[in-house]
Design a protein around this motif. Structure first.
Motif, PDB file in Angstrom:
ATOM      1  N   UNK A  41       0.644  -1.296   0.053  1.00  0.00           N
ATOM      2  CA  UNK A  41      -0.080   0.104  -0.011  1.00  0.00           C
ATOM      3  C   UNK A  41       0.951   1.164  -0.051  1.00  0.00           C
ATOM      4  N   UNK A  42       1.930   1.197   1.044  1.00  0.00           N
ATOM      5  CA  UNK A  42       2.441   2.639   0.973  1.00  0.00           C
ATOM      6  C   UNK A  42       3.538   2.641  -0.209  1.00  0.00           C
ATOM      7  N   UNK A  43       4.090   1.604  -0.859  1.00  0.00           N
ATOM      8  CA  UNK A  43       4.715   1.561  -2.119  1.00  0.00           C
ATOM      9  C   UNK A  43       3.932   2.159  -3.384  1.00  0.00           C
ATOM     10  N   UNK A  44       2.703   1.531  -3.234  1.00  0.00           N
ATOM     11  CA  UNK A  44       1.819   2.087  -4.556  1.00  0.00           C
ATOM     12  C   UNK A  44       1.438   3.489  -3.997  1.00  0.00           C
ATOM     13  N   UNK A  45       1.365   4.052  -3.190  1.00  0.00           N
ATOM     14  CA  UNK A  45       1.095   5.402  -2.838  1.00  0.00           C
ATOM     15  C   UNK A  45       2.361   5.968  -3.568  1.00  0.00           C
ATOM     16  N   UNK A  46       3.489   5.688  -3.103  1.00  0.00           N
ATOM     17  CA  UNK A  46       4.863   6.702  -3.483  1.00  0.00           C
ATOM     18  C   UNK A  46       4.900   6.423  -5.038  1.00  0.00           C
ATOM     19  N   UNK A  47       4.555   5.340  -5.554  1.00  0.00           N
ATOM     20  CA  UNK A  47       4.533   5.232  -7.136  1.00  0.00           C
ATOM     21  C   UNK A  47       3.787   6.110  -7.937  1.00  0.00           C
ATOM     22  N   UNK A  48       2.416   6.289  -7.297  1.00  0.00           N
ATOM     23  CA  UNK A  48       1.541   6.995  -7.801  1.00  0.00           C
ATOM     24  C   UNK A  48       2.003   8.670  -7.619  1.00  0.00           C
ATOM     25  N   UNK A  49       2.518   8.916  -6.772  1.00  0.00           N
ATOM     26  CA  UNK A  49       3.252  10.422  -6.351  1.00  0.00           C
ATOM     27  C   UNK A  49       4.258  10.694  -7.336  1.00  0.00           C
ATOM     28  N   UNK A  50       5.099   9.557  -7.359  1.00  0.00           N
ATOM     29  CA  UNK A  50       6.307   9.869  -7.961  1.00  0.00           C
ATOM     30  C   UNK A  50       6.565   9.415  -9.506  1.00  0.00           C
ATOM     31  N   UNK A  51       5.169   9.028  -9.956  1.00  0.00           N
ATOM     32  CA  UNK A  51       4.734   8.428 -11.377  1.00  0.00           C
ATOM     33  C   UNK A  51       6.115   7.498 -11.927  1.00  0.00           C
ATOM     34  N   UNK A  52       6.252   6.498 -10.764  1.00  0.00           N
ATOM     35  CA  UNK A  52       6.820   5.385 -10.921  1.00  0.00           C
ATOM     36  C   UNK A  52       6.282   4.163 -10.919  1.00  0.00           C
ATOM     37  N   UNK A  53       6.893   2.845 -11.150  1.00  0.00           N
ATOM     38  CA  UNK A  53       6.314   1.551 -10.848  1.00  0.00           C
ATOM     39  C   UNK A  53       6.400   1.148  -9.677  1.00  0.00           C
ATOM     40  N   UNK A  54       5.603   0.381  -9.052  1.00  0.00           N
ATOM     41  CA  UNK A  54       5.679  -0.364  -7.660  1.00  0.00           C
ATOM     42  C   UNK A  54       6.947  -0.951  -7.477  1.00  0.00           C
ATOM     43  N   UNK A  55       7.459  -1.595  -8.627  1.00  0.00           N
ATOM     44  CA  UNK A  55       8.496  -2.377  -8.597  1.00  0.00           C
ATOM     45  C   UNK A  55       9.903  -1.516  -8.499  1.00  0.00           C
ATOM     46  N   UNK A  56       9.994  -0.423  -9.237  1.00  0.00           N
ATOM     47  CA  UNK A  56      10.986   0.662  -9.209  1.00  0.00           C
ATOM     48  C   UNK A  56      11.048   1.419  -7.795  1.00  0.00           C
ATOM     49  N   UNK A  57      10.147   1.434  -6.948  1.00  0.00           N
ATOM     50  CA  UNK A  57       9.881   1.954  -5.621  1.00  0.00           C
ATOM     51  C   UNK A  57      10.579   0.951  -4.850  1.00  0.00           C
TER      52      UNK A  57
END
Length: 94
Positions: A41-57
């Motif tokens: 959940x937190x990685x998905x949130x960050x991925x959306x904010x930073x326009x990155x994939x969850x895998x990259x986060x």
């Protein structure tokens, strides 16, 4: 570690402390897949904010965790070197 990276790392760690608090306290004994599921959940949130994939986060988090571990180890060794006790002097002799 940049300020932005530190904020991201701290945010994930804070979330992990809460999300994983009721599980085995030794991360080595808790499967990575389980940890990832709990941190998603937190990685998905960050991925959306930073326009990155969850895998990259996740990869970035792992890199930052390694960097943090090296820094903590360095600080620990420095504290031993600066320790005036017998063990501190013995460690300097190595």
């Amino acid at each position: 570690m940049t300020t932005e990276e530190r904020e991201m790392f701290d945010r994930i760690r804070k979330y992990a402390d809460e999300a994983l608090k009721d599980f085995d306290t030794d991360p080595q004994k808790t499967p990575i897949s389980f940890q990832l599921q709990k941190l998603r959940p937190v990685m998905q949130e960050l991925a959306m904010e930073k326009q990155m994939s969850v895998e990259d986060i996740f990869i970035k988090y792992m890199d930052l965790a390694s960097e943090d571990a090296v820094e903590r180890e360095k600080q620990f060794k420095e504290s031993l070197e600066n320790d005036g006790s017998f063990s501190g002097r013995a460690n300097r002799m190595e």
